[in-house]
Design a protein around this motif. Structure first.
Motif, PDB file in Angstrom:
ATOM      1  N   LEU A   1       0.979  -1.025   0.025  1.00  0.00           N
ATOM      2  CA  LEU A   1       0.005  -0.036   0.033  1.00  0.00           C
ATOM      3  C   LEU A   1       0.900   1.385   0.125  1.00  0.00           C
ATOM      4  O   LEU A   1       0.705   2.237  -0.781  1.00  0.00           O
ATOM      5  N   LEU A   2       1.783   1.226   0.874  1.00  0.00           N
ATOM      6  CA  LEU A   2       2.824   2.281   0.989  1.00  0.00           C
ATOM      7  C   LEU A   2       3.498   2.564  -0.532  1.00  0.00           C
ATOM      8  O   LEU A   2       3.458   3.774  -1.024  1.00  0.00           O
ATOM      9  N   ASN A   3       3.885   1.590  -1.249  1.00  0.00           N
ATOM     10  CA  ASN A   3       4.297   1.668  -2.547  1.00  0.00           C
ATOM     11  C   ASN A   3       3.280   2.152  -3.483  1.00  0.00           C
ATOM     12  O   ASN A   3       3.327   3.220  -4.560  1.00  0.00           O
TER      13      ASN A   3
ATOM     14  N   ILE B   1       0.971   6.721  -6.591  1.00  0.00           N
ATOM     15  CA  ILE B   1      -0.035   7.726  -7.072  1.00  0.00           C
ATOM     16  C   ILE B   1       0.814   9.162  -6.740  1.00  0.00           C
ATOM     17  O   ILE B   1       0.292  10.192  -7.723  1.00  0.00           O
ATOM     18  N   TYR B   2       1.070   9.412  -5.605  1.00  0.00           N
ATOM     19  CA  TYR B   2       1.639  10.627  -5.478  1.00  0.00           C
ATOM     20  C   TYR B   2       2.709  11.015  -6.630  1.00  0.00           C
ATOM     21  O   TYR B   2       2.636  12.294  -7.081  1.00  0.00           O
ATOM     22  N   TYR B   3       3.605  10.327  -6.854  1.00  0.00           N
ATOM     23  CA  TYR B   3       4.699  10.476  -8.133  1.00  0.00           C
ATOM     24  C   TYR B   3       3.789  10.859  -9.404  1.00  0.00           C
ATOM     25  O   TYR B   3       4.226  11.898 -10.248  1.00  0.00           O
ATOM     26  N   LEU B   4       2.604  10.218  -9.639  1.00  0.00           N
ATOM     27  CA  LEU B   4       1.628  10.327 -11.135  1.00  0.00           C
ATOM     28  C   LEU B   4       1.255  12.067 -10.747  1.00  0.00           C
ATOM     29  O   LEU B   4       1.088  12.393 -11.656  1.00  0.00           O
TER      30      LEU B   4
ATOM     31  N   VAL C   1       8.920   8.468 -13.878  1.00  0.00           N
ATOM     32  CA  VAL C   1       9.924   7.523 -13.820  1.00  0.00           C
ATOM     33  C   VAL C   1       9.753   6.997 -12.405  1.00  0.00           C
ATOM     34  O   VAL C   1      10.015   5.781 -11.989  1.00  0.00           O
ATOM     35  N   LYS C   2       9.696   8.041 -11.377  1.00  0.00           N
ATOM     36  CA  LYS C   2       9.664   7.424  -9.871  1.00  0.00           C
ATOM     37  C   LYS C   2       8.223   6.637  -9.555  1.00  0.00           C
ATOM     38  O   LYS C   2       8.411   5.686  -8.889  1.00  0.00           O
TER      39      LYS C   2
ATOM     40  N   LEU D   1       5.692   1.369  -8.577  1.00  0.00           N
ATOM     41  CA  LEU D   1       4.574   0.774  -8.839  1.00  0.00           C
ATOM     42  C   LEU D   1       5.012  -0.883  -9.197  1.00  0.00           C
ATOM     43  O   LEU D   1       4.409  -1.785  -8.875  1.00  0.00           O
ATOM     44  N   VAL D   2       6.114  -0.873  -9.874  1.00  0.00           N
ATOM     45  CA  VAL D   2       6.629  -2.310 -10.351  1.00  0.00           C
ATOM     46  C   VAL D   2       7.115  -3.148  -9.394  1.00  0.00           C
ATOM     47  O   VAL D   2       7.036  -4.194  -9.209  1.00  0.00           O
TER      48      VAL D   2
END
Length: 408
Positions: free
Chosen positions: A146-148, A153-156, A162-163, A168-169
């Motif tokens: 969930l943290l990842n 979502i934050y980086y999007l 890239v981050k 996500l992966v």
């Protein structure tokens, strides 16, 4: 064991020592063992502790066990975007003091970050996520995933593709079992310009949302599938427009006006790409009318509106300049540097300053897009720069750029 934790929590809250709590009931050693869950004790002791602490231990235990259910319901309501339910559950959880001693404190903190992300409050969300990463080196599988997911979502939201992909992966869907993850992955692929993968994961998420009757997420998934689907010829495009109109109707039925604004924006972009600037302008304007003015979503549609007017010669130069300065002012106020760049580029185009436009693109825009991970914008403007070099007969620069793009 949980009852022991509850007794300890309320003892400390009442500022009593173990000896004071156990006075006339049992020894402080026995109190210590009860609080640690290392001994059995009678219901009579529970009752006496309850009276001394001014609580009902059994009722508090029921509340304690209910925390997990409340958190699950809160998460589900956020996934389904049920605004009233989200706020009701948030208020209930904020009034629940036992969260501090529960096994679900980390999950509660993560869902608070999720709440902020849902409302585009990126700073508090980022602060919570960073604190969790700093405080907890090893998390349970679900919380770790969930943290990842939330970091992705934050980086999007920051358009750092890239981050977003890096986090996500790393998610293990077998441990996580949250199929909303596929929609986030589809969004990331769309932002990176990978239409096939975006369609694949959007369709994958759609099946889950249909099974769960999650209408608002169905709109999101179908929107990505529409954006990524090619349309050959007028008939194909007309069918695509009809599907967009069906989505708009669904938004109206659900009173999902934020989603309607996004559907209108994407439909406007479809018409813009077909050089149907009048229609694009009208749709961008409708989208802007549904958006909060001080938001990145509004600025995106404003940029599309200006481009439609500029390319279609639909508005006088002075009016266009006024709109660009409005966009620049909002971008600076919101500290959205990416939009400051976009509006500065538009200003050069409006004034036919093509040399200045490409100089600014080379020296400011492209380095910033690359540094910040704006993959799709980088590709878009590098392609534009390539054609500029070809037109100027600067073959070596064109080849160098082409080689670089292929290597990336």
């Amino acid at each position: 064991m949980h009852k022991g934790k509850i007794i300890k929590f309320y003892r400390q809250k009442a500022k009593l020592t173990q000896e004071q709590l156990g006075y006339g009931i049992c020894s402080n050693t026995h109190v210590s063992k009860i609080e640690q869950g290392k001994t059995d004790y009678s219901s009579e002791i529970t009752l006496l502790f309850s009276k001394r602490l001014g609580i009902d231990v059994e009722e508090e235990f029921i509340r304690y066990k209910n925390i997990k259910r409340l958190l699950q319901c809160w998460h589900d309501s956020m996934i389904r975007q049920r605004d009233k339910e989200i706020e009701t559950l948030k208020n209930k959880l904020e009034k629940e003091p036992l969260i501090k001693i529960s096994d679900y404190q980390i999950l509660y903190e993560l869902l608070n970050a999720r709440y902020h992300l849902l409302h585009q409050d990126l700073k508090p969300a980022d602060k919570i996520l960073k604190e969790i990463k700093k405080k907890y080196k090893h998390l349970p599988p679900y919380e770790s995933n969930l943290l990842n997911h939330l970091s992705g979502i934050y980086y999007l939201s920051k358009k750092d593709i890239v981050k977003a992909f890096e986090t996500l992966v790393s998610i293990n869907i077998e441990d996580y079992k949250n199929e909303e993850y596929y929609l986030t992955l589809a969004t990331a692929y769309l932002a990176a310009g990978s239409r096939v993968m975006a369609y694949y994961y959007a369709e994958k998420s759609l099946r889950s949302f249909i099974n769960n009757n999650n209408v608002l997420k169905i709109i999101d998934a179908e929107m990505i599938m529409l954006i990524t689907r090619e349309s050959d010829g007028c008939r194909d495009f007309q069918l695509k427009v009809e599907e967009y109109e069906a989505l708009l109707h669904t938004c109206d039925l659900c009173h999902a006006y934020e989603k309607k604004a996004r559907v209108l924006h994407n439909l406007a972009y479809e018409f813009y790409n077909r050089n149907e600037y009048e229609t694009a302008k009208r749709l961008y304007e409708q989208s802007m009318d549904l958006k909060e003015k001080k938001s990145s979503f509004y600025l995106t549609s404003l940029e599309g509106f200006i481009r439609s007017c500029l390319d279609g010669n639909l508005m006088a130069k002075k009016e266009l300049e006024k709109l660009v300065y409005e966009g620049l002012s909002l971008a600076r106020e919101m500290k959205e540097y990416i939009y400051s760049i976009s509006f500065k580029l538009l200003l050069h185009l409006i004034n036919h300053h093509h040399t200045e436009y490409f100089n600014y693109l080379i020296t400011n825009a492209l380095p910033y897009f690359k540094q910040s991970g704006y993959v799709s914008l980088l590709k878009q403007y590098e392609k534009e720069l390539f054609h500029y070099y070809v037109k100027k007969d600067e073959k070596s620069k064109a080849l160098e750029l082409a080689s670089k793009v292929l290597a990336d």
